[in-house]
Write an enzyme that holds these catalytic residues in place. Structure first.
Site, PDB file in Angstrom:
ATOM      1  N   ASN A   1      -9.028  -9.261  13.717  1.00 48.23           N
ATOM      2  CA  ASN A   1      -9.882 -10.163  14.502  1.00 48.23           C
ATOM      3  C   ASN A   1      -9.022 -11.121  15.325  1.00 48.23           C
ATOM      4  O   ASN A   1      -7.893 -11.429  14.959  1.00 48.23           O
ATOM      5  CB  ASN A   1     -10.814 -10.944  13.570  1.00 48.23           C
ATOM      6  CG  ASN A   1     -10.065 -11.877  12.646  1.00 48.23           C
ATOM      7  OD1 ASN A   1      -9.158 -11.446  11.946  1.00 48.23           O
ATOM      8  ND2 ASN A   1     -10.420 -13.142  12.643  1.00 48.23           N
TER       9      ASN A   1
ATOM     10  N   SER B   1       1.166  -8.400   9.285  1.00 55.82           N
ATOM     11  CA  SER B   1       0.052  -9.156   8.710  1.00 55.82           C
ATOM     12  C   SER B   1       0.245 -10.628   9.047  1.00 55.82           C
ATOM     13  O   SER B   1       1.366 -11.065   9.313  1.00 55.82           O
ATOM     14  CB  SER B   1       0.034  -9.025   7.177  1.00 55.82           C
ATOM     15  OG  SER B   1      -0.233  -7.710   6.766  1.00 55.82           O
ATOM     16  N   GLY B   2      -0.848 -11.377   8.971  1.00 51.98           N
ATOM     17  CA  GLY B   2      -0.758 -12.818   9.227  1.00 51.98           C
ATOM     18  C   GLY B   2      -1.878 -13.342  10.105  1.00 51.98           C
ATOM     19  O   GLY B   2      -1.816 -14.462  10.606  1.00 51.98           O
TER      20      GLY B   2
ATOM     21  N   ASP C   1     -14.895 -12.329  11.614  1.00 57.00           N
ATOM     22  CA  ASP C   1     -13.711 -11.744  10.952  1.00 57.00           C
ATOM     23  C   ASP C   1     -13.850 -10.235  10.780  1.00 57.00           C
ATOM     24  O   ASP C   1     -13.376  -9.665   9.804  1.00 57.00           O
ATOM     25  CB  ASP C   1     -13.438 -12.417   9.585  1.00 57.00           C
ATOM     26  CG  ASP C   1     -12.091 -12.015   8.992  1.00 57.00           C
ATOM     27  OD1 ASP C   1     -11.167 -11.698   9.763  1.00 57.00           O
ATOM     28  OD2 ASP C   1     -11.975 -11.993   7.754  1.00 57.00           O
TER      29      ASP C   1
ATOM     30  N   GLU D   1      -4.650 -14.623   9.678  1.00 57.11           N
ATOM     31  CA  GLU D   1      -5.329 -15.896   9.384  1.00 57.11           C
ATOM     32  C   GLU D   1      -4.449 -17.099   9.744  1.00 57.11           C
ATOM     33  O   GLU D   1      -4.823 -18.240   9.518  1.00 57.11           O
ATOM     34  CB  GLU D   1      -5.742 -15.997   7.906  1.00 57.11           C
ATOM     35  CG  GLU D   1      -6.290 -14.755   7.224  1.00 57.11           C
ATOM     36  CD  GLU D   1      -7.377 -13.978   7.962  1.00 57.11           C
ATOM     37  OE1 GLU D   1      -7.905 -14.469   8.979  1.00 57.11           O
ATOM     38  OE2 GLU D   1      -7.676 -12.859   7.528  1.00 57.11           O
TER      39      GLU D   1
ATOM     40  N   TRP E   1      -2.441  -5.044  10.536  1.00 58.16           N
ATOM     41  CA  TRP E   1      -1.976  -5.145   9.147  1.00 58.16           C
ATOM     42  C   TRP E   1      -2.172  -3.906   8.313  1.00 58.16           C
ATOM     43  O   TRP E   1      -1.661  -3.842   7.194  1.00 58.16           O
ATOM     44  CB  TRP E   1      -2.589  -6.352   8.468  1.00 58.16           C
ATOM     45  CG  TRP E   1      -4.078  -6.423   8.360  1.00 58.16           C
ATOM     46  CD1 TRP E   1      -4.931  -7.014   9.247  1.00 58.16           C
ATOM     47  CD2 TRP E   1      -4.900  -5.926   7.296  1.00 58.16           C
ATOM     48  NE1 TRP E   1      -6.221  -6.912   8.801  1.00 58.16           N
ATOM     49  CE2 TRP E   1      -6.236  -6.251   7.608  1.00 58.16           C
ATOM     50  CE3 TRP E   1      -4.647  -5.245   6.101  1.00 58.16           C
ATOM     51  CZ2 TRP E   1      -7.305  -5.916   6.789  1.00 58.16           C
ATOM     52  CZ3 TRP E   1      -5.710  -4.912   5.275  1.00 58.16           C
ATOM     53  CH2 TRP E   1      -7.017  -5.243   5.620  1.00 58.16           C
TER      54      TRP E   1
ATOM     55  N   TRP F   1     -13.108  -0.723  -3.780  1.00 59.40           N
ATOM     56  CA  TRP F   1     -11.879  -1.230  -3.140  1.00 59.40           C
ATOM     57  C   TRP F   1     -10.733  -0.224  -3.261  1.00 59.40           C
ATOM     58  O   TRP F   1      -9.574  -0.558  -3.033  1.00 59.40           O
ATOM     59  CB  TRP F   1     -11.489  -2.576  -3.755  1.00 59.40           C
ATOM     60  CG  TRP F   1     -10.957  -3.552  -2.757  1.00 59.40           C
ATOM     61  CD1 TRP F   1      -9.663  -3.966  -2.622  1.00 59.40           C
ATOM     62  CD2 TRP F   1     -11.697  -4.226  -1.732  1.00 59.40           C
ATOM     63  NE1 TRP F   1      -9.562  -4.855  -1.578  1.00 59.40           N
ATOM     64  CE2 TRP F   1     -10.791  -5.033  -1.021  1.00 59.40           C
ATOM     65  CE3 TRP F   1     -13.041  -4.217  -1.341  1.00 59.40           C
ATOM     66  CZ2 TRP F   1     -11.173  -5.829   0.067  1.00 59.40           C
ATOM     67  CZ3 TRP F   1     -13.429  -5.004  -0.274  1.00 59.40           C
ATOM     68  CH2 TRP F   1     -12.505  -5.794   0.412  1.00 59.40           C
TER      69      TRP F   1
ATOM     70  N   THR G   1       2.129  -5.662   4.357  1.00 58.40           N
ATOM     71  CA  THR G   1       1.530  -5.036   3.169  1.00 58.40           C
ATOM     72  C   THR G   1       1.301  -3.526   3.305  1.00 58.40           C
ATOM     73  O   THR G   1       0.949  -2.874   2.326  1.00 58.40           O
ATOM     74  CB  THR G   1       0.151  -5.683   2.873  1.00 58.40           C
ATOM     75  OG1 THR G   1      -0.682  -5.525   4.026  1.00 58.40           O
ATOM     76  CG2 THR G   1       0.280  -7.155   2.530  1.00 58.40           C
TER      77      THR G   1
ATOM     78  N   ARG H   1       0.804  -1.234   0.000  1.00 58.92           N
ATOM     79  CA  ARG H   1       0.000   0.000   0.000  1.00 58.92           C
ATOM     80  C   ARG H   1       0.833   1.279   0.000  1.00 58.92           C
ATOM     81  O   ARG H   1       0.270   2.370   0.049  1.00 58.92           O
ATOM     82  CB  ARG H   1      -0.976   0.006   1.175  1.00 58.92           C
ATOM     83  CG  ARG H   1      -1.885  -1.171   1.125  1.00 58.92           C
ATOM     84  CD  ARG H   1      -3.064  -1.141   2.035  1.00 58.92           C
ATOM     85  NE  ARG H   1      -3.680  -2.454   1.927  1.00 58.92           N
ATOM     86  CZ  ARG H   1      -3.307  -3.509   2.644  1.00 58.92           C
ATOM     87  NH1 ARG H   1      -2.398  -3.391   3.594  1.00 58.92           N
ATOM     88  NH2 ARG H   1      -3.858  -4.672   2.437  1.00 58.92           N
TER      89      ARG H   1
END
Ligand code: PQQ
Length: 564
Positions: free
Chosen positions: A250, A170-171, A301, A173, A232, A471, A155, A111
């Site tokens: 989450n 990030s991560g 989520d 999940e 993230w 988006w 990101t 980004r």
């Protein structure tokens, strides 16, 4: 020339450059420029376009930076480009060498970068941060944020405050632990770390500092050790209160019954602090000053990562605003993050009836996915329909606050999902969800919905609907304009008071990037990147199927008014 703390602090008013993510560290994305305005925007034409090239396309989410005649953009697969702002010619390109086995959840996006001194700094998908010489692209320092083999990635655009580079991770999940880290921008030395899940220890100057929260106050057993809460999307900086504001994803796993969150309790147990929250953090020490949890007992989520924007409301109050993935637009007090008010910014919210006077959701318990262990074979809990979908009433794409109108311009989506829970156990580097899901549109004719929202009342002043899910980022200007892009490929300028479309341009691929504007030799320019991707094509279920005709790309466009 060297970028200074003053440049960063005054980015909104220094109109000849854009040196921060958010066009100001408060992330208002509002420009005081008005030479381009409602009367002449219809004449806007391309000045140049720049192709990212190669076979590496996928989602292009960057926000460009502009400094000293050079534009810096990041691209998919952790690439960074320096481009001459006058001609659109490439000056240099840096391609991170990514290891096999990186685990980004939601496309190979980036980004944007940060700039300070003579360095340009960005994070790569293997959870690494790298500082480059801004004239040559040579690596000055590099450091590992976390281990990509455990599921960590990166990101977001880094944030720079007082000589520190501040990053999230990030991560979520993969059962990682969300964290905020601060490094010395000169040499990359780690100054402090702040994990955002209760029970984990922070550090300051290489020593343990304080524990986050209180062990087992809101998490049962050892679930906190793999508690998620990825930071993230990075954060904002509120200079007036000297506070970093970071959101947290989450809690992991998604299945709330495994975290004692399936039923309401009299104490904090099951709330999963500080996941799905906003945190105020002291930039000097990494200590948490305040927290506000948007979704306690989270089970859909609904990451709490969305940007928090400081502003002064029409009554002169110092406030924060944030449009959460859970579908509610919140106004918080700027001193301590305390709840002020919240209103729905999408229709059909089904998981909660509303938000009570303390800021806690009033849950609709039937619309929480069921407990698998209560099912006949223990394999799958009851499937329910919840709205918004897990990709949120709003995802990462930033809203804008216009100082001209006092309104927020929110890129939102009207969709829901079937969701159910399944048993899951943690395995390092493997998905850790314990849920299955299918996203569905709520309306036949649109999913995307750009709304102008009054932060005193929550009123929707206007709405423009779009077929595909929105988006891309939003930007406002003193010229009375709202810019944003669509997956269908259009960069559009709207009237900030009425939502009337005043101009649009087909960029050739879907826009999931973030527009900027600046001025060079008296001419106002607008830039945006085009290149469809991000989470929707990967995770969008029935919605992904409706947009699978959209082509990928990778073109940076710059526009101006024609020369007289
Ligand atoms: N990234 C996007 C995107 O770029 O389109 C959308 C999402 C991410 C999500 O919807 C996520 O939930 C998400 N979650 C994490 C996480 O929990 O660590 C990371 C990211 C990411 O880094 O892009 C996304």
């Amino acid at each position: 020339a060297q970028v200074t703390e003053e440049d960063l602090a005054n980015d909104q008013t220094i109109t000849t450059q854009v040196v921060t993510n958010g066009m100001g560290r408060h992330l208002q994305r509002y420009s005081p420029l008005d030479t381009l305005n409602r009367d002449n925007v219809a004449n806007l034409v391309p000045a140049w376009a720049f192709s990212l090239g190669g076979e590496k396309q996928r989602g292009q989410e960057t926000q460009p930076l502009v400094y000293d005649g050079i534009m810096y953009i990041t691209g998919s697969y952790s690439r960074l480009y320096a481009i001459d702002v006058e001609t659109g010619e490439e000056i240099w390109q840096y391609d991170a060498r990514l290891p096999e086995g990186i685990l980004p959840c939601c496309d190979v996006v980036n980004r944007g970068a940060a700039i300070y001194g003579d360095k340009i700094i960005f994070g790569t998908l293997d959870a690494t941060i790298v500082a480059l010489d801004y004239k040559t692209g040579d690596v000055v320092w590099r450091d590992r944020i976390a281990d990509y083999r455990a599921g960590y990635s990166y990101t977001a655009a880094p944030l720079i405050v007082d000589g520190l580079v501040i990053t999230g991770n990030s991560g979520g999940e993969f059962g990682i632990v969300g964290e905020v880290q601060a490094r010395n921008v000169e040499n990359g030395d780690l100054v402090w770390t702040r994990p955002v899940i209760e029970g984990h220890m922070g550090t300051l100057n290489g020593e343990e500092s304080t524990m986050t929260g209180e062990l087992n106050a809101s998490w049962p057993g050892d679930m906190w050790q793999t508690g998620g809460g990825a930071t993230w999307l990075g954060g904002s900086y509120d200079a007036d209160t000297d506070t970093l504001v970071f959101g947290t994803g989450n809690p992991a796993p998604w299945n709330s019954w495994l975290r004692a969150g399936g039923t309401e309790s009299d104490d904090l147990m099951g709330d999963a602090l500080y996941a799905a929250s906003r945190l105020g953090i002291d930039p000097a020490t990494g200590e948490i000053k305040w927290h506000f949890q948007t979704t306690p007992r989270e089970g859909w989520d609904y990451d709490g990562v969305n940007e928090v924007i400081p502003f002064v409301d029409a009554d002169g109050n110092q406030r924060y605003a944030t449009a959460d993935r859970n579908g509610f637009f919140y106004v918080l007090n700027r001193e301590d993050g305390a709840f002020v008010d919240a209103w729905p910014f999408v229709k059909d919210i089904s998981w909660a009836e509303g938000i009570d006077e303390n800021g806690r959701p009033i849950f609709v318990e039937e619309n929480r996915p069921g407990d698998p262990s209560a099912s006949a074979d223990g394999a799958r809990g009851e499937t329910i329909f919840a709205s918004p979908s897990f990709l949120g009433g709003k995802n990462w794409m930033p809203m804008s606050y216009s100082q001209r109108t006092g309104l927020f311009y929110v890129p939102s989506n009207e969709w829901g999902m079937d969701i159910w829970n399944e048993p899951v156990t943690y395995r390092r580097g493997a998905a850790y969800l314990g849920s299955g899901f299918t996203i569905k549109p709520n309306y036949e004719d649109h999913i995307g919905s750009l709304k102008a929202i009054d932060p005193l009342t929550g009123e929707w002043v206007w709405e423009v609907q779009n077929g595909a899910p929105l988006w891309g980022g939003v930007m406002t200007t003193a010229g009375g304009l709202v810019f944003t892009g669509t997956p269908e490929g259009h960069l559009v300028a709207y009237d900030d008071e009425t939502g009337e479309e005043l101009w649009s341009f087909q960029t050739g691929s879907g826009i999931v990037g973030q527009p900027i504007t600046w001025e060079q030799n008296g001419t106002q320019y607008v830039s945006v990147i085009s290149g469809w991707g991000g989470a929707v094509p990967l995770w969008g279920g029935e919605v992904a199927a409706t947009v699978n005709y959209l082509n990928q790309g990778g073109l940076l466009w710059t526009f101006r008014l024609p020369e007289e």
